[in-house]
Design a protein around this motif. Structure first.
Motif, PDB file in Angstrom:
ATOM      1  N   ALA A 112      31.394  28.329  -3.636  1.00 55.34           N
ATOM      2  CA  ALA A 112      32.717  28.623  -3.086  1.00 55.34           C
ATOM      3  C   ALA A 112      32.612  29.245  -1.692  1.00 55.34           C
ATOM      4  O   ALA A 112      33.468  29.011  -0.833  1.00 55.34           O
ATOM      5  N   ALA A 113      31.557  30.013  -1.458  1.00 53.85           N
ATOM      6  CA  ALA A 113      31.395  30.687  -0.172  1.00 53.85           C
ATOM      7  C   ALA A 113      31.103  29.707   0.962  1.00 53.85           C
ATOM      8  O   ALA A 113      31.306  30.049   2.129  1.00 53.85           O
ATOM      9  N   ALA A 118      33.022  32.823   8.233  1.00 53.73           N
ATOM     10  CA  ALA A 118      31.692  33.440   8.320  1.00 53.73           C
ATOM     11  C   ALA A 118      31.635  34.884   7.810  1.00 53.73           C
ATOM     12  O   ALA A 118      30.738  35.199   7.022  1.00 53.73           O
ATOM     13  N   PRO A 119      32.542  35.773   8.204  1.00 52.08           N
ATOM     14  CA  PRO A 119      32.410  37.158   7.710  1.00 52.08           C
ATOM     15  C   PRO A 119      32.536  37.264   6.187  1.00 52.08           C
ATOM     16  O   PRO A 119      31.774  37.985   5.543  1.00 52.08           O
ATOM     17  N   ARG A 120      33.474  36.527   5.617  1.00 52.12           N
ATOM     18  CA  ARG A 120      33.639  36.564   4.153  1.00 52.12           C
ATOM     19  C   ARG A 120      32.450  35.920   3.455  1.00 52.12           C
ATOM     20  O   ARG A 120      32.009  36.390   2.410  1.00 52.12           O
ATOM     21  N   ARG A 121      31.937  34.826   4.032  1.00 56.33           N
ATOM     22  CA  ARG A 121      30.787  34.145   3.434  1.00 56.33           C
ATOM     23  C   ARG A 121      29.576  35.069   3.430  1.00 56.33           C
ATOM     24  O   ARG A 121      28.868  35.181   2.440  1.00 56.33           O
ATOM     25  N   LYS A 122      29.355  35.767   4.559  1.00 52.11           N
ATOM     26  CA  LYS A 122      28.206  36.672   4.632  1.00 52.11           C
ATOM     27  C   LYS A 122      28.332  37.806   3.631  1.00 52.11           C
ATOM     28  O   LYS A 122      27.347  38.202   2.995  1.00 52.11           O
ATOM     29  N   THR A 123      29.542  38.317   3.462  1.00 52.35           N
ATOM     30  CA  THR A 123      29.774  39.377   2.476  1.00 52.35           C
ATOM     31  C   THR A 123      29.504  38.868   1.069  1.00 52.35           C
ATOM     32  O   THR A 123      28.851  39.545   0.262  1.00 52.35           O
ATOM     33  N   ALA A 124      29.986  37.668   0.767  1.00 50.59           N
ATOM     34  CA  ALA A 124      29.750  37.077  -0.556  1.00 50.59           C
ATOM     35  C   ALA A 124      28.262  36.849  -0.785  1.00 50.59           C
ATOM     36  O   ALA A 124      27.739  37.154  -1.867  1.00 50.59           O
ATOM     37  N   HIS A 125      27.566  36.346   0.228  1.00 51.45           N
ATOM     38  CA  HIS A 125      26.132  36.094   0.085  1.00 51.45           C
ATOM     39  C   HIS A 125      25.362  37.396  -0.105  1.00 51.45           C
ATOM     40  O   HIS A 125      24.411  37.446  -0.899  1.00 51.45           O
ATOM     41  N   ARG A 126      25.768  38.455   0.605  1.00 57.00           N
ATOM     42  CA  ARG A 126      25.095  39.750   0.425  1.00 57.00           C
ATOM     43  C   ARG A 126      25.291  40.275  -0.994  1.00 57.00           C
ATOM     44  O   ARG A 126      24.351  40.789  -1.606  1.00 57.00           O
TER      45      ARG A 126
END
Length: 145
Positions: A112-113, A118-126
């Motif tokens: 889903a990410a 980009a900022p939300r994806r990076k937060t989800a990945h972290r």
């Protein structure tokens, strides 16, 4: 150098014709070597990426995209949990069952990410990476490492 200082053009029509003639002879001779070198470079790059992700080169396309490294990590942990479950105690079996369910959820989050900004994806990945670290530490505990 003398031509440049005197203001004469570097490329004259005769010189251009001469260079085109040389190119017609040299390019067909060098093209196979260039193609082979490009292929070898691509193969080396693919092997390096596969080694970095910890997967076979044949499975590299499966773990592409921005979340590819996380997908590879999830698959590796899932394989280890499945191996742990075989001939295990009741406590370990419960851990394996919970972990497998959580890994399925984490894989869905990573997929889903991919479409997030980009900022939300990076937060989800972290957050997924943090959760994977937690599961790995519990897995290592159950393996006795």
């Amino acid at each position: 150098m003398a031509r440049i200082r005197r203001g004469l053009p570097k490329l004259t029509p005769a010189r251009a014709k001469h260079l085109v003639g040389i190119g017609k002879v040299v390019v067909p001779l060098l093209a196979p070597f260039a193609i082979k070198a490009a292929s070898a470079a691509r193969d080396g790059y693919d092997r390096m990426r596969a080694r970095k992700l910890g997967v076979p080169v044949e499975h590299l396309a499966t773990y592409s995209g921005r979340g590819g490294a996380l997908h590879a990590r999830i698959a590796g942990i899932a394989n280890a949990v499945a191996e742990l479950r075989v001939n295990a105690s009741e406590e370990v079996t419960a851990f394996a069952k919970d972990s497998e369910a959580r890994l399925v959820e984490l894989a869905a989050v990573v997929r889903a990410a991919e479409r997030m900004p980009a900022p939300r994806r990076k937060t989800a990945h972290r957050s997924v990476a943090t959760e994977l670290d937690r599961i790995e530490s519990h897995l290592l505990h159950h393996l006795g490492v």
